[in-house]
Design an enzyme around this catalytic site. Structure first.
Site, PDB file in Angstrom:
ATOM      1  N   ASP A   1     -66.259  17.341 -38.394  1.00 41.78           N
ATOM      2  CA  ASP A   1     -65.290  18.312 -38.884  1.00 41.78           C
ATOM      3  C   ASP A   1     -65.837  18.817 -40.218  1.00 41.78           C
ATOM      4  OD1 ASP A   1     -64.736  16.311 -40.715  1.00 41.78           O
ATOM      5  OD2 ASP A   1     -62.597  16.180 -40.282  1.00 41.78           O
TER       6      ASP A   1
ATOM      7  N   CYS B   1     -66.801  12.556 -39.716  1.00 41.10           N
ATOM      8  CA  CYS B   1     -65.724  13.236 -40.435  1.00 41.10           C
ATOM      9  C   CYS B   1     -65.706  12.673 -41.860  1.00 41.10           C
ATOM     10  CB  CYS B   1     -64.378  13.117 -39.716  1.00 41.10           C
ATOM     11  SG  CYS B   1     -63.742  11.454 -39.486  1.00 41.10           S
ATOM     12  N   GLY B   2     -64.625  12.850 -42.577  1.00 39.00           N
ATOM     13  CA  GLY B   2     -64.610  12.371 -43.957  1.00 39.00           C
ATOM     14  C   GLY B   2     -64.736  10.867 -44.031  1.00 39.00           C
ATOM     15  N   THR B   3     -63.960  10.173 -43.206  1.00 37.54           N
ATOM     16  CA  THR B   3     -63.977   8.705 -43.185  1.00 37.54           C
ATOM     17  C   THR B   3     -64.661   8.137 -41.954  1.00 37.54           C
ATOM     18  OG1 THR B   3     -61.885   8.678 -41.985  1.00 37.54           O
ATOM     19  CG2 THR B   3     -61.771   8.610 -44.407  1.00 37.54           C
TER      20      THR B   3
ATOM     21  N   GLY C   1     -60.867   9.053 -38.033  1.00 43.06           N
ATOM     22  CA  GLY C   1     -60.218   9.944 -37.071  1.00 43.06           C
ATOM     23  C   GLY C   1     -61.090  10.176 -35.849  1.00 43.06           C
ATOM     24  N   MET C   2     -62.368  10.406 -36.076  1.00 47.23           N
ATOM     25  CA  MET C   2     -63.306  10.606 -34.967  1.00 47.23           C
ATOM     26  C   MET C   2     -63.360   9.362 -34.083  1.00 47.23           C
ATOM     27  SD  MET C   2     -64.634  13.575 -34.864  1.00 47.23           S
ATOM     28  CE  MET C   2     -65.449  14.946 -35.686  1.00 47.23           C
TER      29      MET C   2
ATOM     30  N   HIS D   1     -74.241  -5.982 -29.011  1.00 46.15           N
ATOM     31  CA  HIS D   1     -73.076  -6.678 -28.453  1.00 46.15           C
ATOM     32  C   HIS D   1     -72.095  -5.756 -27.725  1.00 46.15           C
ATOM     33  CE1 HIS D   1     -73.391 -10.444 -31.251  1.00 46.15           C
ATOM     34  NE2 HIS D   1     -74.565 -10.051 -30.788  1.00 46.15           N
ATOM     35  N   ASN D   2     -71.880  -4.552 -28.253  1.00 41.60           N
ATOM     36  CA  ASN D   2     -70.851  -3.667 -27.682  1.00 41.60           C
ATOM     37  C   ASN D   2     -71.429  -2.553 -26.821  1.00 41.60           C
ATOM     38  OD1 ASN D   2     -69.834  -3.731 -31.049  1.00 41.60           O
ATOM     39  ND2 ASN D   2     -68.841  -4.975 -29.493  1.00 41.60           N
TER      40      ASN D   2
ATOM     41  N   ARG E   1     -67.651  10.848 -46.611  1.00 40.21           N
ATOM     42  CA  ARG E   1     -67.084  10.534 -47.923  1.00 40.21           C
ATOM     43  C   ARG E   1     -67.182   9.056 -48.249  1.00 40.21           C
ATOM     44  NH1 ARG E   1     -61.808  14.224 -46.448  1.00 40.21           N
ATOM     45  NH2 ARG E   1     -62.862  16.233 -46.558  1.00 40.21           N
TER      46      ARG E   1
ATOM     47  N   ARG F   1     -73.704 -12.153 -21.605  1.00 34.51           N
ATOM     48  CA  ARG F   1     -72.278 -12.415 -21.827  1.00 34.51           C
ATOM     49  C   ARG F   1     -71.549 -11.174 -22.384  1.00 34.51           C
ATOM     50  NH1 ARG F   1     -75.175 -14.085 -26.083  1.00 34.51           N
ATOM     51  NH2 ARG F   1     -74.318 -14.006 -28.192  1.00 34.51           N
ATOM     52  N   HIS F   2     -72.290 -10.322 -23.063  1.00 37.60           N
ATOM     53  CA  HIS F   2     -71.660  -9.125 -23.635  1.00 37.60           C
ATOM     54  C   HIS F   2     -71.266  -8.123 -22.547  1.00 37.60           C
ATOM     55  CE1 HIS F   2     -72.717 -10.717 -27.493  1.00 37.60           C
ATOM     56  NE2 HIS F   2     -74.005 -10.723 -27.181  1.00 37.60           N
TER      57      HIS F   2
ATOM     58  N   ARG G   1     -67.834  -8.970 -21.316  1.00 42.39           N
ATOM     59  CA  ARG G   1     -66.787  -8.593 -22.275  1.00 42.39           C
ATOM     60  C   ARG G   1     -66.505  -7.088 -22.229  1.00 42.39           C
ATOM     61  NH1 ARG G   1     -69.705 -12.741 -26.467  1.00 42.39           N
ATOM     62  NH2 ARG G   1     -68.854 -14.614 -25.456  1.00 42.39           N
TER      63      ARG G   1
HETATM   64  C1  RB5 Z   1     -60.156  15.740 -43.248  1.00 42.39           C
HETATM   65  O1  RB5 Z   1     -59.610  15.998 -44.495  1.00 42.39           O
HETATM   66  C2  RB5 Z   1     -60.155  14.249 -42.973  1.00 42.39           C
HETATM   67  O2  RB5 Z   1     -58.865  13.819 -42.703  1.00 42.39           O
HETATM   68  C3  RB5 Z   1     -61.080  13.913 -41.832  1.00 42.39           C
HETATM   69  O3  RB5 Z   1     -62.363  14.351 -42.149  1.00 42.39           O
HETATM   70  C4  RB5 Z   1     -61.208  12.445 -41.464  1.00 42.39           C
HETATM   71  O4  RB5 Z   1     -61.482  11.685 -42.593  1.00 42.39           O
HETATM   72  C5  RB5 Z   1     -60.125  11.891 -40.654  1.00 42.39           C
HETATM   73  O5  RB5 Z   1     -60.141  10.736 -40.236  1.00 42.39           O
END
Ligand code: RB5
Length: 142
Positions: A8, A65-67, A70-71, A98-99, A109, A132-133, A136
Site C-alpha cells: 500500500d 504495508c506500514g506495519t 494488515g497485509m 517450518h511453515n 515503518r 513433521r512440519h 502440521r
Molecule cells: C496505512 O496507514 C497503514 O494502516 C497500513 O500501511 C498498515 O500498516 C496496516 O496494517
C-alpha cells in the site's frame, strides 16, 4: 522462481527497493501496485498477490504495508496461503523451514531497507524441511 509483490502507500518505498534488489539479482518480479504513494487500501493489493500464489500462477508473494500486519491478516484469509510477518533473519529462515510460508509480509515503518533485503534473500533461498512440519501444515489446511 516467479515472485509477485504488492504494497500500500505505507509500503511503497520498500516495495520499490525490493523490486530493484531482485531485478539486480536476475529475479523477475510481477508488481501489482500501487505505482505511486497516494493513499490506498492494503486489502486491495493483498488479494491479487494471494490469489496468484493460491492458484500457483506465482511461486511466492511479498506484501509490504506500514506495519506488515494488515497485509498479513488479509493474505491469511486465503486458503492455501501461509503468510509470515517477518522482521528478523532468524524468523525468515524458520518460517520457510517450518511453515513453508508462501507469502512474506513486512512493514516499511518497522525495519530498515538493508535488513528487509536480507530477509527477502533468506526467505527466497531457504527450503522447507518437510517431515513433521508437513503434518502440521496439513492440520492447518484441514
Ligand atoms: C496505512 O496507514 C497503514 O494502516 C497500513 O500501511 C498498515 O500498516 C496496516 O496494517
Amino acid at each position: 522462481m516467479k515472485v509477485i509483490i504488492g504494497s500500500d502507500h505505507g509500503g511503497f518505498n520498500l516495495k520499490s527497493a525490493i523490486i530493484q534488489h531482485l531485478e539486480d539479482k536476475g529475479i523477475d518480479v510481477k508488481d501489482v501496485g500501487p505505482f505511486d504513494t497516494d493513499s490506498v487500501d492494503y486489502p486491495d493489493y493483498a488479494k491479487p498477490v494471494a490469489e496468484a500464489v493460491q492458484n500457483s500462477e506465482y511461486d511466492r508473494g511479498i506484501l509490504v504495508c506500514g506495519t506488515g500486519i494488515g497485509m498479513n491478516i488479509a493474505a491469511n484469509k486465503h486458503k492455501g496461503i501461509r503468510a509470515a510477518l517477518v522482521h528478523d533473519t532468524f524468523s525468515a529462515h524458520a518460517t520457510r523451514e517450518h511453515n513453508n510460508s508462501n507469502i512474506l509480509c513486512m512493514g516499511e515503518r518497522v525495519i530498515g531497507t538493508g535488513l528487509a533485503l536480507d530477509i527477502v534473500d533468506i526467505w527466497l533461498e531457504t527450503e522447507f524441511e518437510g517431515g513433521r512440519h508437513e503434518r502440521r501444515i496439513e492440520k492447518i489446511e484441514q
